[in-house]
Design an enzyme around this catalytic site. Structure first.
Site, mmCIF file in Angstrom:
data_model
loop_
_atom_site.group_PDB
_atom_site.id
_atom_site.type_symbol
_atom_site.label_atom_id
_atom_site.label_comp_id
_atom_site.label_asym_id
_atom_site.label_seq_id
_atom_site.Cartn_x
_atom_site.Cartn_y
_atom_site.Cartn_z
ATOM 1 N N ASP A 99 -130.638 64.241 13.360
ATOM 2 C CA ASP A 99 -129.835 63.070 13.708
ATOM 3 C C ASP A 99 -130.476 61.854 13.045
ATOM 4 O OD1 ASP A 99 -127.956 62.778 16.711
ATOM 5 O OD2 ASP A 99 -128.057 61.301 15.083
ATOM 6 N N ASP A 209 -125.684 58.633 12.737
ATOM 7 C CA ASP A 209 -125.274 57.898 13.929
ATOM 8 C C ASP A 209 -124.552 56.595 13.557
ATOM 9 O OD1 ASP A 209 -125.721 57.793 16.902
ATOM 10 O OD2 ASP A 209 -126.585 55.865 16.345
ATOM 11 N N GLU A 268 -120.973 59.982 11.911
ATOM 12 C CA GLU A 268 -120.335 59.642 13.184
ATOM 13 C C GLU A 268 -119.732 58.263 13.014
ATOM 14 O OE1 GLU A 268 -122.341 57.862 16.234
ATOM 15 O OE2 GLU A 268 -121.246 58.774 17.877
ATOM 16 N N HIS A 352 -123.003 64.860 23.416
ATOM 17 C CA HIS A 352 -123.849 64.223 24.433
ATOM 18 C C HIS A 352 -123.293 62.873 24.896
ATOM 19 C CE1 HIS A 352 -124.789 62.413 20.664
ATOM 20 N NE2 HIS A 352 -125.428 61.443 21.284
ATOM 21 N N ASP A 353 -122.189 62.443 24.255
ATOM 22 C CA ASP A 353 -121.576 61.161 24.637
ATOM 23 C C ASP A 353 -120.264 61.346 25.385
ATOM 24 O OD1 ASP A 353 -122.359 59.620 21.431
ATOM 25 O OD2 ASP A 353 -123.523 59.706 23.298
HETATM 26 O O1 TEU Z 1 -122.770 56.890 19.716
HETATM 27 C C1 TEU Z 1 -121.997 55.825 19.208
HETATM 28 C C2 TEU Z 1 -120.846 55.631 20.029
HETATM 29 O O2 TEU Z 1 -119.824 55.244 19.530
HETATM 30 C C3 TEU Z 1 -120.953 55.963 21.457
HETATM 31 O O3 TEU Z 1 -122.101 55.309 21.977
HETATM 32 C C4 TEU Z 1 -119.772 55.424 22.165
HETATM 33 O O4 TEU Z 1 -119.762 54.035 21.948
HETATM 34 C C5 TEU Z 1 -119.886 55.703 23.616
HETATM 35 O O5 TEU Z 1 -121.014 56.446 23.870
HETATM 36 C C6 TEU Z 1 -118.662 56.463 24.017
HETATM 37 O O6 TEU Z 1 -118.823 56.798 25.361
HETATM 38 C C7 TEU Z 1 -123.981 57.073 19.010
HETATM 39 C C8 TEU Z 1 -124.774 58.134 19.745
HETATM 40 O O7 TEU Z 1 -124.057 59.362 19.715
HETATM 41 C C9 TEU Z 1 -124.986 57.641 21.143
HETATM 42 O O8 TEU Z 1 -125.641 58.629 21.945
HETATM 43 C C10 TEU Z 1 -125.850 56.384 21.088
HETATM 44 O O9 TEU Z 1 -125.964 55.861 22.385
HETATM 45 C C11 TEU Z 1 -125.210 55.332 20.178
HETATM 46 O O10 TEU Z 1 -124.709 55.844 18.952
HETATM 47 C C12 TEU Z 1 -126.267 54.296 19.778
HETATM 48 O O11 TEU Z 1 -127.212 54.930 18.936
#
Ligand code: TEU
Length: 604
Positions: A99, A209, A268, A352-353
């Site tokens: 990542d 990311d 992403e 994970h989000d």
């Molecule tokens: O996620 C980016 C992102 O768009 C998400 O944070 C989204 O805004 C939200 O979580 C939707 O529920 C990436 C990573 O996957 C995330 O884990 C990080 O928190 C974020 O970037 C910051 O690095």
């Protein structure tokens, strides 16, 4: 294999390290735990592991706030452990995608401590600093003097005042995640060199990311203010900025182009559109292989829209994913053979989000959970593009139960709670509203067996297990015919062996019906042989009548799909039967599919 396009038949498994497997009894997963569980991934048949961040980090955002890109956080292990994981994966013919979080660093990264030390520090311009806005009656640095009205994705403003140097710094995410200034070539050079050293170490690719946020639109100005929102949207003001394609092409040239094997890359991209995705993933542009889009998981409403749970509109979901398939569809010749790729999809239900797939898009009632998890998997894996399996998804793991704000760990949820309570919302109502979509749903430990702590750890985990670990776990599924795990194994194998599934064209049928999902894949081989694979899925408890004269058969016929011509078709995989029994259950389209059952048919 080493062929340049190996990644087009790959299935990726995402490991969120802190919740995967603990081996040092601190209640937090670690890298040796992943190495210990490689047989599980090998049994599943996945080709690539995407590993969420394990670099040194204060863990403010669970590792997405990096303080040293080239060392491993002791919480997860050491560089020797990552070398052992790489060796273990490679020995099994699998690959590691790390990542890459380079839109921002931790505020404890040495680059930032230097940058904030003074306006004249050589690294000042590695981040995005701005003076306070002049506002009558307010001192510089006071709330209301931020340079723009942008909000952080994790609540509060996207700017934090630094008393020492007398300016605000930008952080689209938490206060501890200052955005890097990608306009600065020194920043880009430092990132590319770091990436090169990870590739030298044996890493096979990167998941990038929020990579479409690195090019901001200057000058930085106020963003759109949604009704009721406390802040303007920073994402919309900066996503897909004017130099994003230039930066990605430069990264590709500087880091990947010179490598002997194909470096797999997935960007992403919150807020990316289908038209933009076709540019980012067009092979002739040499930017990234594929992107993660957010349209089907609701981010398009902005990060806080996610906490207002709404029922899944399945027809809209089907149409959205089909539109992505169309936007990135290959070019075909008159016979329908694929003659050139225009782009490439990443297909996911969760990560994970996001909340757990079976709870959000399926039916996690115990009577329907396993069957709907298998059918959801068949739907995902029958789309064109690379399927991603998030840890626990192969087991049909569900959302968890939150009894109060103390159940939550994720700063996105906790900050949201305090912001809403701060403006007068009822605390219990906020806790309940967050439960459906909180990222913590996906961050409960992987459920390995029915023992205490589900075999994840010998200590109390950093976050509570989901309540059904005794029923839903790997020990009860691996090698057990008909399990969710074995269904995923069959789907992974199908992608490896079947050209229509891996490379064929995509067509959605009966799009308006929200209780079913019908997908047709077609592949014309080099020798001209045509293969068709058809998925018919029930996406509700009611089931589907498919026999002669049924409304659904009529609708499909009206779209040119005559199920009568599939009467002798091979049944490759059904959700209600063990994989090895699908063929023995007969041929062709069943008279009906019971609730949440699905069938994959093949004919040549
Ligand atoms: O996620 C980016 C992102 O768009 C998400 O944070 C989204 O805004 C939200 O979580 C939707 O529920 C990436 C990573 O996957 C995330 O884990 C990080 O928190 C974020 O970037 C910051 O690095």
């Amino acid at each position: 294999g080493q062929e340049a396009d190996w990644w087009r038949r790959a299935v990726v498994y995402q490991v969120y390290p802190r919740s995967f497997q603990d081996t040092d009894a601190d209640g937090v997963g670690d890298i040796p735990g992943i190495t210990r569980r490689l047989d599980h991934l090998d049994a599943l048949g996945v080709d690539v592991v995407w590993l969420s961040p394990v670099y040194r980090s204060p863990q403010d955002d669970n590792g997405y706030d990096i303080s040293d890109y080239e060392d491993i956080d002791p919480l997860f292990g050491s560089l020797a452990d990552i070398d052992e994981l790489i060796a273990g994966l490679h020995a099994r013919g699998m690959r590691l995608v790390m990542d890459l979080v380079v839109n921002h660093t931790s505020d404890e990264h040495e680059w930032f401590t230097a940058s904030r030390s003074s306006k004249d520090d050589p690294r000042r311009d590695w981040y995005i600093w701005r003076p306070a806005r002049t506002v009558e009656g307010l001192e510089p640095g006071e709330p209301g003097t931020e340079p723009t009205n942008w909000g952080s994705a994790f609540s509060g403003p996207a700017w934090t005042w630094d008393e020492g140097s007398g300016e605000f710094y930008l952080h689209l995410f938490s206060v501890k995640q200052p955005d890097l200034n990608w306009e600065n070539p020194q920043v880009r050079r430092a990132v590319y060199e770091m990436m090169g050293r990870w590739l030298d170490r044996g890493v096979d690719g990167f998941r990038m990311d929020v990579i479409n946020l690195i090019s901001k639109t200057y000058p930085l100005v106020d963003g759109p203010l949604r009704p009721g929102a406390l802040y303007g949207s920073g994402f919309e003001a900066v996503a897909n900025g004017p130099r994003i394609h230039e930066f990605l092409a430069e990264m590709n040239r500087e880091v990947f182009a010179s490598r002997p094997g194909h470096v797999m890359t997935v960007g992403e991209m919150p807020g990316v559109t289908r038209a933009q995705a076709a540019l980012y993933t067009d092979p002739s542009r040499a930017e990234v292989d594929m992107v993660f889009q957010f349209e089907h998981v609701g981010l398009a409403d902005g990060p806080h829209g996610k906490f207002d749970p709404r029922p899944v509109d399945r027809a809209a979901l089907k149409a959205n994913l089909a539109a992505w398939q169309e936007a990135l569809a290959p070019q075909t010749d008159a016979q329908g053979a694929v003659v050139a790729e225009r782009g490439w999809n990443s297909n996911y239900w969760d990560n994970h989000d996001q909340p757990r797939a079976v709870s959000r898009f399926g039916d996690d009632d115990p009577a329907w959970r396993a069957l709907s998890a298998k059918t959801l998997a068949s739907v995902l894996h029958l789309h064109r593009g690379t399927p991603y399996i998030y840890q626990g998804e192969e087991l049909g793991q569900t959302n968890t139960v939150f009894t109060g704000i103390d159940s939550y760990r994720d700063l996105e949820s906790v900050n949201h709670f305090h912001e809403r309570v701060g403006v007068g919302d009822d605390p219990q109502a906020v806790v309940a509203a967050m439960a459906a979509n909180s990222r913590d749903n996906a961050r409960t430990p992987v459920q390995w067996d029915a023992s205490e702590h589900a075999g994840f750890s010998t200590a109390a985990p950093w976050i509570d297990l989901a309540p059904n670990a005794e029923e839903v776990n790997a020990a009860a599924q691996v090698g057990v015919p008909g399990s969710v795990f074995e269904h995923h194994r069959a789907l992974v194998s199908l992608r490896h062996t079947d050209d229509a599934v891996a490379l064929g064209t995509f067509r959605l049928l009966d799009a308006a019906d929200d209780a079913s999902w019908v997908i047709l894949r077609e592949h014309v081989g080099a020798q001209g042989g045509r293969e068709q694979v058809l998925l018919i899925a029930s996406c509700s408890r009611e089931g589907l009548a498919l026999g002669e004269g049924s409304a659904m058969r009529e609708r499909l016929a009206a779209e040119g799909l005559d199920l009568g011509r599939w009467a002798e078709a091979e049944r490759v995989l059904t959700a209600s039967l063990p994989a090895e029994q699908a063929g023995a259950s007969g041929a062709g389209v069943p008279e009906r599919l019971e609730g949440w059952d699905s069938v994959i048919l093949r004919r040549r």
